[in-house]
Enzyme design. Structure first.
Site, PDB file in Angstrom:
ATOM      1  N   ILE A 174       0.801  -1.078  -0.059  1.00 23.08           N
ATOM      2  CA  ILE A 174      -0.122  -0.121   0.204  1.00 23.08           C
ATOM      3  C   ILE A 174       1.001   0.698   0.053  1.00 23.08           C
ATOM      4  CG2 ILE A 174      -0.073  -0.188   2.540  1.00 23.08           C
ATOM      5  CD1 ILE A 174      -3.113   0.943   2.217  1.00 23.08           C
ATOM      6  N   CYS A 175       0.738   2.423  -0.840  1.00 19.44           N
ATOM      7  CA  CYS A 175       0.588   3.754  -0.668  1.00 19.44           C
ATOM      8  C   CYS A 175       2.016   3.932  -1.179  1.00 19.44           C
ATOM      9  CB  CYS A 175       1.086   4.072   0.927  1.00 19.44           C
ATOM     10  SG  CYS A 175       1.281   5.819   1.247  1.00 19.44           S
ATOM     11  N   ALA A 176       3.342   4.232  -0.361  1.00 19.96           N
ATOM     12  CA  ALA A 176       4.606   4.096  -1.590  1.00 19.96           C
ATOM     13  C   ALA A 176       4.674   3.035  -1.695  1.00 19.96           C
ATOM     14  CB  ALA A 176       4.999   4.714  -0.368  1.00 19.96           C
TER      15      ALA A 176
END
Length: 447
Positions: free
Chosen positions: A367-369
């Site tokens: 998730i995310c970066a």
């Protein structure tokens, strides 16, 4: 299903074109006092790191107290800490126990900044209580905390509570007499004996702010940024969170190339963490998957079980990655956070584990970066569709499906950011246990 087909369980909402903080039908003000927040000296905040400029006078910084105990709901506590720190507040996490280390719900271990007993004479602009059991009972029975909250109320400063805490603590202490308040659904009957109980996701009545549970914590926290620092700061903080545009509606998954995620007995899930990992995302994954009764192993990179996450929340892993490497897993899933993702990408051991997972056609996710900084450069997205944190999507070689909040492509699952982390975790639950189990947990957490 054909490999190129697209499965959507429910209608899809674009997370970028809606400003979640302006969803006023979900947020109720029982007083016109929201206009009281006068324009003060503006805080100079670096939008990338959200650290306070050294040139800012300390007197302008808003001080926030978040007490924690054994059995505190970890996702609620961590979101409150994270979001308020993003807003520039000086947040003190204080243990009401005899030690700074607390064993929160669902086996999440946290380390507070200090003991409450050491700061009882301090003055705060906001005191906010997380829920969880037995943590909520412990907070209620903490006399020094009760005295601080009552003085806070008498002095006209903000108090806030979520989940069981409005009924157990504020109600028992007499703070809600003549007030409208909300809380976790199973405590509404108790709340009705000491307040006018309402079912709004966030309720503001004068200097008391209350909310319902894990799935409302982000809205609750952004509301308190607004109360302390104004709507402009709240909008600045809420944007990068990728909050839900439709809070309370049924969560959605977009799935390509559907395959069954299999396991024997109980799903074995590895969640690596490192210094700089996004604490909201890490705790959401751990919390929800342990609620589903999966065996979740939290493994720290490096030589210490304790990691300092992106907003300085201290989390304690179960094992070091060196130990975790000895076992096999039904899923390896990475939280985001810039520093944490960079540490993951630099770990030969973790990258090797991920490559073996993918080569074995076993599920892996991020998730995310992390999809952009870990999976992409190491070839783990080859031939796959993925999404990531909006500002990181330019690093993905295939950006055709980046707008989806949670995207499953065969054995790969990716998602966007803190505001999608509960949906991400619920999607994992659904892949292992089925849609009904996912919806059951969504209801329990008020997603």
């Amino acid at each position: 299903m054909a490999s190129s087909s697209l499965l959507c369980h429910h209608r899809y909402f674009n997370p970028i074109t809606v400003t979640p903080f302006t969803n006023t039908n979900k947020l109720r003000h029982s007083s016109s006092s929201s206009s009281e927040s006068s324009r003060r000296t503006s805080l100079r905040i670096n939008r990338r790191s959200f650290t306070i400029s050294a040139t800012m006078a300390s007197s302008t910084t808003k001080k926030v107290l978040i007490p924690v105990a054994h059995g505190t709901e970890p996702f609620e506590a961590v979101v409150m800490i994270d979001v308020l720190r993003r807003g520039g507040a000086d947040v003190t996490v204080a243990s009401v126990e005899n030690q700074v280390g607390v064993d929160a719900c669902h086996g999440v271990k946290m380390v507070a900044d200090t003991l409450l007993s050491e700061i009882t004479d301090s003055v705060f602009d906001l005191i906010m209580l997380p829920g969880g059991l037995p943590g909520g009972e412990t907070l209620k029975n903490c006399k020094p905390l009760e005295n601080m909250v009552k003085k806070q109320d008498t002095d006209g400063r903000l108090n806030a509570a979520i989940c069981c805490a409005p009924a157990l603590a504020f109600g028992t202490w007499g703070l809600l007499e003549g007030k409208k308040a909300t809380c976790y659904p199973v405590f509404m009957e108790k709340l009705a004996t000491c307040a006018t109980a309402v079912e709004s996701r966030v309720e503001i009545d004068g200097k008391i702010v209350t909310s319902r549970g894990p799935g409302t914590t982000m809205e609750f926290s952004v509301t308190l940024v607004d109360q302390l620092l104004g709507k402009e700061k709240a909008a600045e903080v809420s944007g990068p969170l990728v909050m839900r545009p439709n809070p309370g509606d049924e969560y959605t998954i977009t799935e390509l190339n559907q395959v069954n995620w299999s396991f024997d007995g109980t799903p074995q899930i590895l969640v690596p963490i490192a210094n700089g990992s996004e604490e909201m995302e890490a705790v959401a994954i751990i919390d929800v998957l342990r609620r589903a009764k999966a065996n979740v192993v939290v493994a720290a990179l490096g030589n210490s079980l304790e990691v300092v996450a992106s907003r300085k929340v201290k989390l304690v892993a179960d094992v070091l990655l060196d130990e975790a490497e000895k076992n096999s897993y039904d899923l390896i899933v990475l939280p985001g956070g810039l520093g944490g993702a960079e540490a993951f990408a630099s770990s030969e051991k973790l990258v090797s584990m991920l490559k073996k997972q993918a080569e074995s056609n076993k599920p892996y996710g991020a998730i995310c970066a992390s999809p952009a900084l870990v999976f992409e450069p190491h070839g783990l997205l080859k031939g796959k569709k993925a999404t990531a944190f909006p500002a990181m999507c330019s690093k993905l070689s295939d950006q055709s499906h980046i707008e989806h909040r949670v995207l499953v492509d065969g054995n790969l699952i990716t998602s966007r950011g803190p505001g999608t982390s509960l949906e991400f975790a619920l999607a994992i639950v659904e892949k292992f246990y089925g849609r009904e189990k996912g919806l059951q947990l969504a209801k329990a957490t008020l997603v």
